[in-house]
Design a protein around this motif. Structure first.
Motif, PDB file in Angstrom:
ATOM      1  N   GLY A   1      43.431  44.191  43.195  1.00 35.68           N
ATOM      2  CA  GLY A   1      44.766  44.763  43.342  1.00 35.68           C
ATOM      3  C   GLY A   1      44.748  46.158  43.941  1.00 35.68           C
ATOM      4  O   GLY A   1      45.759  46.631  44.452  1.00 35.68           O
ATOM      5  N   ALA A   2      43.590  46.813  43.896  1.00 34.94           N
ATOM      6  CA  ALA A   2      43.437  48.147  44.489  1.00 34.94           C
ATOM      7  C   ALA A   2      42.633  48.084  45.783  1.00 34.94           C
ATOM      8  O   ALA A   2      42.137  49.101  46.255  1.00 34.94           O
ATOM      9  CB  ALA A   2      42.753  49.065  43.480  1.00 34.94           C
ATOM     10  N   ASP A   3      42.501  46.899  46.365  1.00 44.28           N
ATOM     11  CA  ASP A   3      41.687  46.696  47.566  1.00 44.28           C
ATOM     12  C   ASP A   3      42.285  47.437  48.766  1.00 44.28           C
ATOM     13  O   ASP A   3      43.498  47.655  48.832  1.00 44.28           O
ATOM     14  CB  ASP A   3      41.598  45.198  47.874  1.00 44.28           C
ATOM     15  CG  ASP A   3      40.483  44.861  48.829  1.00 44.28           C
ATOM     16  OD1 ASP A   3      39.361  44.614  48.353  1.00 44.28           O
ATOM     17  OD2 ASP A   3      40.731  44.846  50.044  1.00 44.28           O
TER      18      ASP A   3
ATOM     19  N   GLU B   1      39.937  38.036  49.812  1.00 48.88           N
ATOM     20  CA  GLU B   1      41.263  37.409  49.759  1.00 48.88           C
ATOM     21  C   GLU B   1      41.178  36.023  49.123  1.00 48.88           C
ATOM     22  O   GLU B   1      42.042  35.635  48.335  1.00 48.88           O
ATOM     23  CB  GLU B   1      41.850  37.322  51.163  1.00 48.88           C
ATOM     24  CG  GLU B   1      43.242  36.727  51.193  1.00 48.88           C
ATOM     25  CD  GLU B   1      43.812  36.641  52.604  1.00 48.88           C
ATOM     26  OE1 GLU B   1      44.880  36.014  52.739  1.00 48.88           O
ATOM     27  OE2 GLU B   1      43.210  37.174  53.541  1.00 48.88           O
TER      28      GLU B   1
ATOM     29  N   LEU C   1      51.508  47.030  42.184  1.00 52.43           N
ATOM     30  CA  LEU C   1      51.650  46.480  43.531  1.00 52.43           C
ATOM     31  C   LEU C   1      53.095  46.511  44.014  1.00 52.43           C
ATOM     32  O   LEU C   1      53.357  46.522  45.218  1.00 52.43           O
ATOM     33  CB  LEU C   1      51.101  45.047  43.581  1.00 52.43           C
ATOM     34  CG  LEU C   1      49.587  44.919  43.451  1.00 52.43           C
ATOM     35  CD1 LEU C   1      49.182  43.454  43.347  1.00 52.43           C
ATOM     36  CD2 LEU C   1      48.876  45.592  44.614  1.00 52.43           C
TER      37      LEU C   1
ATOM     38  N   ASP D   1      53.523  49.346  46.289  1.00 56.24           N
ATOM     39  CA  ASP D   1      52.531  49.413  47.358  1.00 56.24           C
ATOM     40  C   ASP D   1      53.177  49.929  48.646  1.00 56.24           C
ATOM     41  O   ASP D   1      54.321  49.585  48.943  1.00 56.24           O
ATOM     42  CB  ASP D   1      51.939  48.014  47.597  1.00 56.24           C
ATOM     43  CG  ASP D   1      50.682  48.051  48.432  1.00 56.24           C
ATOM     44  OD1 ASP D   1      49.596  48.092  47.835  1.00 56.24           O
ATOM     45  OD2 ASP D   1      50.788  48.035  49.677  1.00 56.24           O
TER      46      ASP D   1
ATOM     47  N   VAL E   1      52.984  43.435  50.867  1.00 59.56           N
ATOM     48  CA  VAL E   1      52.535  43.370  49.471  1.00 59.56           C
ATOM     49  C   VAL E   1      53.756  43.416  48.547  1.00 59.56           C
ATOM     50  O   VAL E   1      53.845  42.640  47.591  1.00 59.56           O
ATOM     51  CB  VAL E   1      51.550  44.520  49.156  1.00 59.56           C
ATOM     52  CG1 VAL E   1      51.157  44.516  47.687  1.00 59.56           C
ATOM     53  CG2 VAL E   1      50.312  44.412  50.037  1.00 59.56           C
TER      54      VAL E   1
ATOM     55  N   THR F   1      47.740  37.050  37.735  1.00 60.13           N
ATOM     56  CA  THR F   1      47.663  38.511  37.838  1.00 60.13           C
ATOM     57  C   THR F   1      48.376  39.162  36.656  1.00 60.13           C
ATOM     58  O   THR F   1      49.521  38.817  36.353  1.00 60.13           O
ATOM     59  CB  THR F   1      48.290  38.992  39.165  1.00 60.13           C
ATOM     60  OG1 THR F   1      47.557  38.411  40.232  1.00 60.13           O
ATOM     61  CG2 THR F   1      48.243  40.501  39.289  1.00 60.13           C
TER      62      THR F   1
ATOM     63  N   ARG G   1      45.576  42.457  48.660  1.00 58.87           N
ATOM     64  CA  ARG G   1      46.547  42.883  47.640  1.00 58.87           C
ATOM     65  C   ARG G   1      47.725  41.920  47.564  1.00 58.87           C
ATOM     66  O   ARG G   1      48.223  41.607  46.475  1.00 58.87           O
ATOM     67  CB  ARG G   1      47.030  44.307  47.927  1.00 58.87           C
ATOM     68  CG  ARG G   1      45.925  45.350  47.809  1.00 58.87           C
ATOM     69  CD  ARG G   1      46.454  46.787  47.834  1.00 58.87           C
ATOM     70  NE  ARG G   1      47.382  47.097  48.897  1.00 58.87           N
ATOM     71  CZ  ARG G   1      47.056  47.498  50.126  1.00 58.87           C
ATOM     72  NH1 ARG G   1      45.793  47.623  50.465  1.00 58.87           N
ATOM     73  NH2 ARG G   1      48.006  47.776  51.017  1.00 58.87           N
TER      74      ARG G   1
END
Length: 166
Positions: free
Chosen positions: A99-101, A82, A124, A127, A132, A116, A107
């Protein structure tokens, strides 16, 4: 010869000394990780530390760059990832990975990051976690506000109205 209880006391003192030495070493690593003057190659080595606090301090250090950030973006600790996502200097590849965490907090930090890439923000925006999606909306409002200020729009202008005219 010493009495058994004196032997136990001596052994406790010796083990306490080893524990204190370990604490001092960890503290030294943490101090180095937090210093802006620490060279990049040392920060890269500290990014591999077993101590999560040390890795977190490296992630917060503005002097950390490149390979250290790539390592920290793959860290097991979501708090470290983070912190990397909050920085404005990671590469687009690092932000795409984060971003795909699995962690929604990571995210959301990627969504709030002004660096970003747009395609990551678009992903996102869909999401499953509401926090998010909210972060994406806040980021888009802030980007529109910044674009409006650069274009000469009044400071208090409504970002939704700016988006409608764009």
């Amino acid at each position: 010869m010493t009495a058994p209880c004196e032997d136990e006391a001596l052994e406790r003192d010796r083990s306490r000394g080893r524990e204190e030495a370990a604490v001092l070493w960890t503290t030294r690593e943490q101090v180095l990780a937090a210093r802006r003057s620490t060279p990049w190659y040392q920060l890269e080595a500290l990014a591999r530390s077993r101590d999560a606090v040390t890795r977190l301090r490296v992630a917060r250090n503005p002097s950390a760059q490149g390979d250290a950030l790539v390592l920290l973006a793959r860290d097991a600790d979501p708090e470290v990832r983070e912190q990397v996502a909050r920085r404005t200097d990671p590469s687009a590849a690092v932000l795409t990975r984060l971003g795909a965490d699995a962690s929604a907090a990571v995210r959301a930090a990627v969504a709030r990051n002004p660096a970003t890439p747009g395609e990551v923000l678009r992903a996102l925006a869909e999401d499953p976690h509401h926090g998010v999606r909210f972060a994406v909306q806040a980021s888009q409002r802030q980007r529109l506000r910044a674009a409006g200020e650069q274009a000469g729009a009044p400071r208090g202008a409504d970002p939704d109205a700016l988006a409608a005219t764009a």
